[in-house]
Motif scaffolding. Sequence first.
Motif, short mmCIF file in Angstrom:
data_model
loop_
_atom_site.label_atom_id
_atom_site.label_comp_id
_atom_site.label_asym_id
_atom_site.label_seq_id
_atom_site.Cartn_x
_atom_site.Cartn_y
_atom_site.Cartn_z
N VAL A 245 23.27 60.44 31.27
CA VAL A 245 23.84 61.55 30.40
C VAL A 245 25.33 61.53 30.39
N ILE A 246 26.04 61.16 31.57
CA ILE A 246 27.46 60.95 31.59
C ILE A 246 27.84 59.82 31.28
N PHE A 247 27.33 58.76 31.52
CA PHE A 247 27.80 57.34 31.07
C PHE A 247 27.38 56.85 29.88
N ASP A 248 25.97 57.36 29.43
CA ASP A 248 25.64 56.87 28.18
C ASP A 248 25.04 58.11 27.37
N PRO A 249 25.75 59.15 27.01
CA PRO A 249 25.19 60.29 26.35
C PRO A 249 24.62 60.10 24.99
N ILE A 250 23.60 60.51 24.63
CA ILE A 250 23.24 60.56 22.95
C ILE A 250 23.54 61.34 22.19
N HIS A 251 23.59 62.68 22.59
CA HIS A 251 23.90 63.68 21.66
C HIS A 251 25.44 63.81 21.23
N PRO A 252 25.84 64.09 20.18
CA PRO A 252 27.39 63.96 19.79
C PRO A 252 28.07 65.01 20.78
N TYR A 253 27.31 66.23 20.80
CA TYR A 253 28.33 67.18 21.80
C TYR A 253 28.51 66.57 23.20
N SER A 254 27.33 65.94 23.86
CA SER A 254 27.60 65.38 25.12
C SER A 254 28.63 64.24 25.04
N SER A 318 15.92 63.69 26.88
CA SER A 318 15.54 64.06 25.58
C SER A 318 16.70 64.58 24.95
N TYR A 319 17.03 64.82 23.50
CA TYR A 319 18.12 65.09 22.95
C TYR A 319 17.81 65.80 21.60
N ARG A 320 18.58 66.49 21.11
CA ARG A 320 18.26 67.38 20.06
C ARG A 320 19.41 67.05 18.73
N CYS A 321 18.94 66.00 17.98
CA CYS A 321 19.54 65.65 16.82
C CYS A 321 18.98 64.74 15.99
N ILE A 322 19.22 64.88 14.62
CA ILE A 322 18.19 64.31 13.37
C ILE A 322 18.28 62.67 13.54
N SER A 323 19.75 62.25 13.95
CA SER A 323 20.01 60.87 14.05
C SER A 323 18.98 60.16 15.00
N GLN A 324 18.84 58.90 14.94
CA GLN A 324 18.21 58.06 16.14
C GLN A 324 19.04 57.62 17.20
N ASP A 326 19.86 54.49 18.37
CA ASP A 326 20.69 53.54 18.06
C ASP A 326 21.78 53.68 17.08
N GLU A 327 21.22 54.67 16.08
CA GLU A 327 21.99 54.83 15.15
C GLU A 327 23.39 55.77 15.74
N LEU A 328 23.18 56.52 16.57
CA LEU A 328 24.13 57.23 17.18
C LEU A 328 25.11 56.28 17.97
N LYS A 329 24.41 55.28 18.82
CA LYS A 329 25.24 54.54 19.57
C LYS A 329 26.25 53.77 18.83
N GLU A 330 25.65 53.18 17.67
CA GLU A 330 26.65 52.55 16.80
C GLU A 330 27.61 52.86 16.37
N MET A 331 27.50 54.47 16.02
CA MET A 331 28.52 55.47 15.41
C MET A 331 29.75 55.80 16.50
N TYR A 332 29.05 55.64 17.73
CA TYR A 332 30.24 55.88 18.89
C TYR A 332 31.14 54.81 19.11
N LYS A 333 30.63 53.36 18.54
CA LYS A 333 31.47 52.60 18.95
C LYS A 333 32.61 52.62 18.43
N ASP A 334 33.87 52.12 19.03
CA ASP A 334 35.14 52.30 18.63
C ASP A 334 35.27 51.44 17.35
N GLY A 335 36.08 52.28 16.43
CA GLY A 335 36.40 51.59 15.29
C GLY A 335 35.56 52.06 13.97
N LYS A 336 34.31 52.38 14.60
CA LYS A 336 33.36 52.91 13.65
C LYS A 336 33.64 54.04 12.93
N LYS A 337 33.46 54.21 11.61
CA LYS A 337 33.72 55.50 11.09
C LYS A 337 32.67 56.44 11.13
#
Length: 341
Positions: A245-254, A318-324, A326-337
């Motif tokens: 959860v700390i080093f690889d959070p899934i939820h946008p809030y975490s 477990s996490y509470r988000c409609i995104s998958q 992989d999709e979230l991880k992709e979005m968290y990458k630097d430079g991604k809008k």
Amino acid sequence: MAEILLQVKNLKSVYKTRFNERIIAVDDVSFDLESGKCLGIAGESGSGKSTLAMSIMGYYHPPLFYESGAVYISGVDITKLPYNQLREKILGKEIAYIPQAAMNALNPTQKIINLVADVMKEHVKGISFNDVKKIAEERFETLNLPKDVLQRYPIELSGGMKQRTVIAISTILNPKILIADEPTSALDVTSQKIVIKLLKNLIKRGFIKAMVFITHELPLLYNIADDIMVMYAGEIVESGKAEEVIFDPIHPYSNGLMTSIIVPEKGIKGKKLIVIPGAPPNLKYKLEGCRFSDRCLYAKDECKTSKVNMKYVNNSRSYRCISQVDELKEMYKDGKKPATT
Ligand code: ATP
Ligand code: MG
């Protein structure tokens, strides 16, 4: 398999205010706590951490009301127990609670030894003051607390020492479970470390069997928690092993909690700090869709309206988000809008 000491099932607790408001502060919360484990609960102010702790202890006094769900402590659903039985059989023995800011609520007119005696005499019928003293001195020594603290008044102790004293007093009866609500919040970093060491020591020495550690600082939990639950607006939004959860959070809030802090070891050089915009929703209103959507950098239109259930990645994650994921991880990458729809 390890013994489950505490099981919370779909717990819902509500504040009913004199203005006829219904504030759902704990909404459908479920988790298990196994023997030997420390569960960390993180979330910003108002997310419902303390209300959850009070609900687990059965502290339902107006304006706080039990709404639904169950809390099994050593197999007994305490939501079904009358308060006198709860107090007699469970509180202090099976489970102890250190409320937020408890160290500032110590009776200033009593020496610490008298405060220990109050706790012990309530639960151990007929215990003599000499026995209390003997047990307290032994326990303080084992926990590396100077014995002479017992003869002092709370005002004579530093913040860190006061907090360690509160922890020692709360666990003197060896409760199976300890719930510590923000035990390090008012302390400097050195005192925080000492308090965390003490809490770990309690489990290591078998004085307690498991613990719930509440904090608003998610990264702090790396030092103590085995598992973490992140709370937002009364709900759990993510849970899993502490490291994940700390080093690889899934939820946008975490993820937001982790990207908005400075990691002291690494400094701030080269690190982009992304502050979570806005503020948590007011829980007195009926909340539609994802509760975090107004503040989420990655929200889609449907997030505002679709109810979001917990999704399981595996048994512990477990996490509470409609995104998958992989999709979230992709979005968290630097430079991604952030995603837009
Ligand atoms: P903090 O980090 O500030 O301690 P918390 O996560 O512990 O916050 P709670 O104190 O459990 O949060 O509060 C959860 C929600 O319940 C908040 O919206 C808060 O305003 C509301 N609340 C808490 N106490 C009361 C009360 N006595 N009456 C009405 N609402 C309350
Ligand atoms: Mg609180």
